[in-house]
Design a protein around this motif. Structure first.
Motif, PDB file in Angstrom:
ATOM      1  N   ILE A 229       0.846  -1.202   0.000  1.00 39.01           N
ATOM      2  CA  ILE A 229       0.000   0.000   0.000  1.00 39.01           C
ATOM      3  C   ILE A 229       0.879   1.249   0.000  1.00 39.01           C
ATOM      4  O   ILE A 229       0.618   2.206  -0.751  1.00 39.01           O
ATOM      5  CB  ILE A 229      -0.948  -0.009   1.214  1.00 39.01           C
ATOM      6  N   ASN A 230       1.911   1.265   0.824  1.00 40.25           N
ATOM      7  CA  ASN A 230       2.823   2.417   0.870  1.00 40.25           C
ATOM      8  C   ASN A 230       3.486   2.652  -0.480  1.00 40.25           C
ATOM      9  O   ASN A 230       3.610   3.797  -0.938  1.00 40.25           O
ATOM     10  CB  ASN A 230       3.891   2.201   1.945  1.00 40.25           C
ATOM     11  N   LYS A 231       3.916   1.584  -1.110  1.00 39.21           N
ATOM     12  CA  LYS A 231       4.573   1.689  -2.414  1.00 39.21           C
ATOM     13  C   LYS A 231       3.603   2.262  -3.452  1.00 39.21           C
ATOM     14  O   LYS A 231       3.942   3.168  -4.222  1.00 39.21           O
ATOM     15  CB  LYS A 231       5.079   0.323  -2.860  1.00 39.21           C
ATOM     16  N   ALA A 232       2.365   1.745  -3.460  1.00 40.09           N
ATOM     17  CA  ALA A 232       1.364   2.216  -4.420  1.00 40.09           C
ATOM     18  C   ALA A 232       0.992   3.669  -4.158  1.00 40.09           C
ATOM     19  O   ALA A 232       0.813   4.456  -5.091  1.00 40.09           O
ATOM     20  CB  ALA A 232       0.115   1.332  -4.350  1.00 40.09           C
ATOM     21  N   LEU A 233       0.895   4.059  -2.885  1.00 36.96           N
ATOM     22  CA  LEU A 233       0.569   5.446  -2.533  1.00 36.96           C
ATOM     23  C   LEU A 233       1.662   6.389  -3.016  1.00 36.96           C
ATOM     24  O   LEU A 233       1.372   7.458  -3.570  1.00 36.96           O
ATOM     25  CB  LEU A 233       0.384   5.560  -1.019  1.00 36.96           C
ATOM     26  N   ASP A 234       2.913   5.997  -2.840  1.00 32.71           N
ATOM     27  CA  ASP A 234       4.034   6.811  -3.336  1.00 32.71           C
ATOM     28  C   ASP A 234       3.954   6.976  -4.853  1.00 32.71           C
ATOM     29  O   ASP A 234       4.175   8.071  -5.391  1.00 32.71           O
ATOM     30  CB  ASP A 234       5.367   6.159  -2.962  1.00 32.71           C
ATOM     31  N   GLU A 235       3.626   5.898  -5.539  1.00 38.77           N
ATOM     32  CA  GLU A 235       3.554   5.930  -6.998  1.00 38.77           C
ATOM     33  C   GLU A 235       2.418   6.828  -7.480  1.00 38.77           C
ATOM     34  O   GLU A 235       2.569   7.556  -8.473  1.00 38.77           O
ATOM     35  CB  GLU A 235       3.388   4.510  -7.537  1.00 38.77           C
ATOM     36  N   LEU A 236       1.288   6.793  -6.778  1.00 38.48           N
ATOM     37  CA  LEU A 236       0.154   7.649  -7.152  1.00 38.48           C
ATOM     38  C   LEU A 236       0.483   9.127  -6.944  1.00 38.48           C
ATOM     39  O   LEU A 236       0.005   9.987  -7.687  1.00 38.48           O
ATOM     40  CB  LEU A 236      -1.088   7.272  -6.345  1.00 38.48           C
ATOM     41  N   LYS A 237       1.285   9.426  -5.925  1.00 37.73           N
ATOM     42  CA  LYS A 237       1.695  10.811  -5.694  1.00 37.73           C
ATOM     43  C   LYS A 237       2.684  11.264  -6.761  1.00 37.73           C
ATOM     44  O   LYS A 237       2.683  12.431  -7.161  1.00 37.73           O
ATOM     45  CB  LYS A 237       2.302  10.948  -4.300  1.00 37.73           C
ATOM     46  N   GLN A 238       3.496  10.343  -7.228  1.00 35.73           N
ATOM     47  CA  GLN A 238       4.487  10.677  -8.257  1.00 35.73           C
ATOM     48  C   GLN A 238       3.855  10.850  -9.635  1.00 35.73           C
ATOM     49  O   GLN A 238       4.255  11.730 -10.404  1.00 35.73           O
ATOM     50  CB  GLN A 238       5.562   9.586  -8.305  1.00 35.73           C
ATOM     51  N   ASN A 239       2.847  10.019  -9.954  1.00 36.14           N
ATOM     52  CA  ASN A 239       2.264  10.089 -11.302  1.00 36.14           C
ATOM     53  C   ASN A 239       1.091  11.059 -11.420  1.00 36.14           C
ATOM     54  O   ASN A 239       0.490  11.204 -12.489  1.00 36.14           O
ATOM     55  CB  ASN A 239       1.846   8.686 -11.789  1.00 36.14           C
TER      56      ASN A 239
END
Length: 257
Positions: free
Chosen positions: A231-241
């Motif tokens: 979840i943390n990894k996906a949240l970081d990716e959503l903030k980046q994209n």
């Protein structure tokens, strides 16, 4: 077939089954991986039931579905009482709780929290014509409505001589204020502000400064560290994209801080 062969086949089936469910989601052959998420759908704009479609919607619903998609999972979001979310995680009835849940040390002893995804705080609602309450110090000895199990309830109980009444939802607490049954509502700032926007500020107003600075987190079972990491990894990716910002602006009208 020998006993040795049978044991080998059974072991292979077990490994396959564990591989399908190891992250906390559920999957059957030929079907998408599923994560069971829940929140109390009375906490607009984070989660609530759309009056026109009767579907569950809100910032939290959109965000967890986007996180699930980023992880390669289908998210099934269900309505559940706020105070029942942590027990449901502990019993394995759900995989994720996302419901405007403030990260606290007490809760962190029972669940894993994701990185913060929203910064909030507590504010006060009073009747439109009430000028006697201007901040939290004026709540001493007053009748206060809160939602059960929330940080608003915890903080209100610290106010000297206050009579705190707990309700099942933020909406019920606000209705009690409108009916004149309490002097004030203590609740999360975005919920109070959303109510004022929707009602046009006709019957209530927000007073005083924000009492606390709180971070909302996504909760998973204490034993499920793998899911929390994903979840943390996906949240970081959503903030980046840019997807996180897109969802944030949709519900709050401004870019995230």
């Amino acid at each position: 077939m020998s006993k040795k062969t049978i044991a080998f086949v059974l072991a292979g089936i077990l490994v396959l089954a564990l591989g399908l469910t190891g992250c906390g989601g559920q999957q059957q052959a030929g079907q998408a991986k599923v994560l069971r998420a829940a929140g109390e759908a009375t906490f607009a704009p984070f989660e609530f039931q759309d009056e026109k479609t009767n579907e569950l919607t809100g910032f939290d619903v959109d965000l967890i579905k986007a996180i699930g998609k980023q992880m390669g999972y289908e998210v099934q979001y269900q309505n559940q009482s706020f105070d029942g979310l942590i027990p449901a995680l502990d019993s394995g009835n759900i995989d994720i709780a996302i419901s405007g849940m403030t990260i606290t040390s007490e809760r962190a002893q029972k669940v894993n929290f994701s990185k913060p995804y929203y910064k909030s705080g507590l504010t006060i609602l009073v009747k439109k014509d009430d000028d006697s309450i201007k901040g939290f110090k004026d709540l001493a000895g007053k009748n206060i409505a809160v939602q059960i199990g929330t940080t608003g309830s915890m903080e209100a109980k610290k106010i000297p001589d206050a009579k705190v009444r707990e309700f099942n939802s933020a909406a019920e607490a606000i209705m009690e204020l409108k009916a004149g049954g309490v002097d004030a509502v203590v609740n999360d700032m975005p919920v109070n502000e959303y109510y004022l926007v929707q009602s046009g500020g006709q019957e209530a107003k927000s007073v005083g400064e924000r009492l606390t600075s709180e971070d909302y987190g996504i909760a998973t079972a204490k034993k499920n560290t793998e899911l929390n990491e994903k979840i943390n990894k996906a949240l970081d990716e959503l903030k980046q994209n840019g997807e996180y910002e897109k969802i944030y602006v949709k519900w709050f009208g401004v870019k995230p801080e």
